[in-house]
Enzyme design. Sequence first.
Site, PDB file in Angstrom:
ATOM      1  N   ASN A 231     -25.673 -10.083  57.957  1.00  0.00           N
ATOM      2  CA  ASN A 231     -25.557 -11.519  58.543  1.00  0.00           C
ATOM      3  C   ASN A 231     -24.935 -12.566  57.446  1.00  0.00           C
ATOM      4  O   ASN A 231     -25.711 -12.541  56.479  1.00  0.00           O
ATOM      5  CB  ASN A 231     -26.815 -11.890  59.280  1.00  0.00           C
ATOM      6  CG  ASN A 231     -26.823 -13.245  59.711  1.00  0.00           C
ATOM      7  OD1 ASN A 231     -25.741 -14.384  59.489  1.00  0.00           O
ATOM      8  ND2 ASN A 231     -27.679 -13.459  60.864  1.00  0.00           N
TER       9      ASN A 231
ATOM     10  N   LYS B  36     -27.048 -15.286  56.591  1.00  0.00           N
ATOM     11  CA  LYS B  36     -28.327 -15.035  55.691  1.00  0.00           C
ATOM     12  C   LYS B  36     -28.071 -14.614  54.505  1.00  0.00           C
ATOM     13  O   LYS B  36     -28.993 -15.106  53.484  1.00  0.00           O
ATOM     14  CB  LYS B  36     -28.953 -13.743  56.580  1.00  0.00           C
ATOM     15  CG  LYS B  36     -30.342 -13.567  56.046  1.00  0.00           C
ATOM     16  CD  LYS B  36     -31.069 -12.539  56.867  1.00  0.00           C
ATOM     17  CE  LYS B  36     -31.544 -12.561  58.376  1.00  0.00           C
ATOM     18  NZ  LYS B  36     -32.149 -11.526  58.988  1.00  0.00           N
TER      19      LYS B  36
ATOM     20  N   ASP C 290     -37.526  -9.847  58.795  1.00  0.00           N
ATOM     21  CA  ASP C 290     -37.337 -10.052  60.261  1.00  0.00           C
ATOM     22  C   ASP C 290     -37.768 -11.294  60.681  1.00  0.00           C
ATOM     23  O   ASP C 290     -39.000 -11.924  60.114  1.00  0.00           O
ATOM     24  CB  ASP C 290     -38.190  -8.816  60.908  1.00  0.00           C
ATOM     25  CG  ASP C 290     -37.367  -8.717  62.458  1.00  0.00           C
ATOM     26  OD1 ASP C 290     -36.396  -9.291  62.691  1.00  0.00           O
ATOM     27  OD2 ASP C 290     -38.356  -7.871  63.233  1.00  0.00           O
TER      28      ASP C 290
END
Length: 194
Positions: A12, A15, A72
């Site tokens: 990502n 991120k 996560d």
Amino acid sequence: MQPNVIFLASGNPHKIDELQQILRPMGIKLKSTLDYPDAEEVEEDQPDLDGNALKKARFWFTKTGLPSLADDTGLEVKALNGAPGVRSARYAGEKATYEQNVDKLLRELEGSHNRSSQFRTVIAYIDAVGNENLFEGICRGEIITERKGEKGFGYDPVFVPKGYDQTFAEISSEEKNRISHRGKAIQKFIQLLK
């Protein structure tokens, strides 16, 4: 001992950029799954955030031999009994877009007066010799009824952190990194490196 390179188990770009901004001043370079385009994707099939983060960190530590960092994150909404939670990225389906996930969340909350929620991140870090560590960060807030702001990603346009009147998608990335769930978990991780 502080590593020079850490593998981030993510493809990502948002991120990766967010974490690189935080770690760059420490002289740490991130490698990511983008550096391994042919590698299989690690299935996030664990029942909780801790399990998914550890599964990804273990896979990439074994594959790369580098200290590995995986996270996560889940959005936990009180009126939805903690949903979407561990399924936040797949809330509207396996290949759902950010837009589709937000649309489903807003539909599910229609007419609900209790919109309190929290973002929770669990980071798993496996150091160069295989020691495993978990770090948790929580940011409480509420879900508003319509999107606001152009920054951020995921549920950011509908999440207003406690004590603020703007969404994560409206505040600066520096401010978000300071107060966010991921930012808090990363700060705990950084303390380990010091």
